[in-house]
Design an enzyme around this catalytic site. Sequence first.
Site, PDB file in Angstrom:
ATOM      1  N   GLY A   1      -2.305   4.466   3.079  1.00 40.89           N
ATOM      2  CA  GLY A   1      -3.365   4.276   2.088  1.00 40.89           C
ATOM      3  C   GLY A   1      -4.479   3.362   2.548  1.00 40.89           C
TER       4      GLY A   1
ATOM      5  N   GLY B   1       0.832  -1.193   0.000  1.00 40.24           N
ATOM      6  CA  GLY B   1       0.000   0.000   0.000  1.00 40.24           C
ATOM      7  C   GLY B   1       0.866   1.243   0.000  1.00 40.24           C
ATOM      8  N   ASP B   2       0.262   2.371  -0.332  1.00 43.58           N
ATOM      9  CA  ASP B   2       0.991   3.628  -0.219  1.00 43.58           C
ATOM     10  C   ASP B   2       0.832   4.156   1.207  1.00 43.58           C
ATOM     11  OD1 ASP B   2       2.511   5.824  -0.888  1.00 43.58           O
ATOM     12  OD2 ASP B   2       1.420   6.236  -2.738  1.00 43.58           O
ATOM     13  N   TYR B   3       1.539   5.211   1.512  1.00 44.17           N
ATOM     14  CA  TYR B   3       1.664   5.747   2.866  1.00 44.17           C
ATOM     15  C   TYR B   3       0.285   6.022   3.484  1.00 44.17           C
ATOM     16  CZ  TYR B   3       4.428   8.325   6.410  1.00 44.17           C
ATOM     17  OH  TYR B   3       5.055   8.747   7.553  1.00 44.17           O
TER      18      TYR B   3
END
Length: 707
Positions: free
Chosen positions: A251, A247-249
Amino acid sequence: MTVEEKFGQLQQLTWNPDTGPGEGQNEKAREAAAEGRLGSVLNITGAEECNELQRYAVEESRLGIPLVFGLDVIHGFLTTFPVPLAQGASFDPGVVTADAEVSAREAASWGVHWTFAPMADVSREPRWGRIAEGSGEDPYLTAELTAAKVRGYQGEDYSEKGRLAACAKHFVGYGFPEGGRDYNTVDISERRLRDIALPPFKAAVDAGVATVMASFNTVNGVPAHANRHTLTGILHEDLGFDGFVVGDYNGVQELIPHGVAADGADAAALALGAGVDMEMVSTTYADNGPELLKSGRIDRQRLDDAVTRILRVKVRMGLFENPYTDEDGQIAEPTAAARRNAREAAARCAVLLKNDDATLPFGKDLSRLAVVGPLGDDTQELHGTWAGPGAGKFPAVSVLEGVRKAAPDAKVTFARGCDVTGEETGGLSKAVAAVRSADAAVVVVGEKASHSGEAACRSDITLPGVQEELIRRVAKTGKPFVVVVLAGRPLVLSGVVGHAPAVLAGWHPGLEGGNAVADVLFGDVNPGGRLPVTFPRAVGQVAEYYAHENTGRPYEADNKYTSKYLDLAHGPLFPFGHGLSYTAFAYSRLTLSEQSVSARSVRDGSATVRASVTVENTGSRKGDEVVQLYIRDKVASIAQPVRRLRGFERITLDAGESRTVSFELGAADLGFHTNDPSGELLVEPGEFGVYAGGSSEAELHTTLTLT
């Protein structure tokens, strides 16, 4: 593995490189590592510090599973290369690969295993700050350069010393945000998703990319972190990806404000179920996973699949055999070879937009030269966005320094004139005076590094502040001059090109940027870069891109009731693929190996068509040309773009030399996807226009018929 240990592998925490308030989170990471409840850490660098944390996982946890350390190594670590959009302008996979190889060697010596790059997002939105991190507006060009960067980071085996595991991001559609605002909604048809956004990710998977990162945006109403259709149906089932998805930060946690999850437990169930294997920073998996598993909201097989994918990549990294980094081998500074690579890359990325009356190249016999403009003596902004730790340690070579070294016998004066931003004009007169007393001038303008990149979107993409006023006043002196534009995005330069006889897009060129710009200005390098993205005439024209679909009333100059603006000339200021040279090139003899071929044989892969074109350097000096091949499906069951890039090659020709360049056209080049979620590729009978030339406005053409 226990349930807690499994969910631990799915957790990535961030490291605070500074002592103080962040020390608590570092202690949290140490404790989790020692207890086997942590799979990865991001933003930790330094061989000694990485090894110290790794020992908690390897030597104190029950199973001794090593951590993987990730970092955004985007266009350099110690040695800053041009920003990725600039690298797109090179039309040269070798430039991209050189960046990745140097970056990997430096970062790996500092304990980094994994980079969150390359950014494979296609974008036709110049207001979006992250356009600087990609390769531009075209899926074919972006796919070729994405694959090259994956190979540069990973090599043949990313367990080898000096290599990094790569991460193709952001999956998917992130480059098409409404209004050009970061993190914003993306509404994109299945056909455009598959024909425009997905090809670079397919290229990354085919190149063996280790990991993929989910994007922040929604895709047709479903947040990417909860989108099973894209993360599982397309990425794993259609593209055959066998690495893991991170996942992104935060997210996963952000599924709550997206409005699809009520709380952290909902977010964890949705994201893991959709296909996000590792959660970055937020802790919804670790906090809620065991209870979700017990209640049946998380499937045990899916949990085991996520853990398996992460462990598989760790095995491929060689972490179980070699979890520690050689502390004596940490690279301390950019090497001479790395600097040469960065300088060559920056020069190959420069795009000569305008050169009236052969203003450039300057002769080295100039006795007096003025360098003016707010970025003329800059040594920091040239590094660009996401520049890495080297940007804070090693000043970039300024354009002023580069010019002085390139013309050592000239008297070079400097006046800043104005700041990049702000309305203060008091310094303009000093800059104009410097130009009046010189034989020629270099005006260096543009954006700050912080004006592009993540969360750096601009509603007005003209030159900030009073920089255009500086150019207008310099023009009134009557002296020959060039405007060097240093930026991370395509800017609206309509207020510049009308006054400047020569304009060079130098982008944010990196550590050796000033030397590279001077190489081009004085002719040591004949510019060969081409625009990887359209430059619009005005902000209100956005989105302006070459591969648009025709309307039922395409533009006609003398017919009001056609698609156009009342207050703006039609077409872009500079088209995709545009770039000038100090020499000239002519195209001839565009031929096809077959003028007619069966659509069925193309679709099943049993037939391809070779397009060949002859290019001649008709000028008086050696130079680079980017040979570009475009196709147009004239009549199709779904309206197609007026042109699509399907081949390019950067070649070097001596004066008078000619060469024949060939490209293969197959199903991916002549077909298109339907809007059905199954993603069927159609190759239909009909006529195709085939165009070859030096930009997306190439005129030489022939016709291919599929029967």
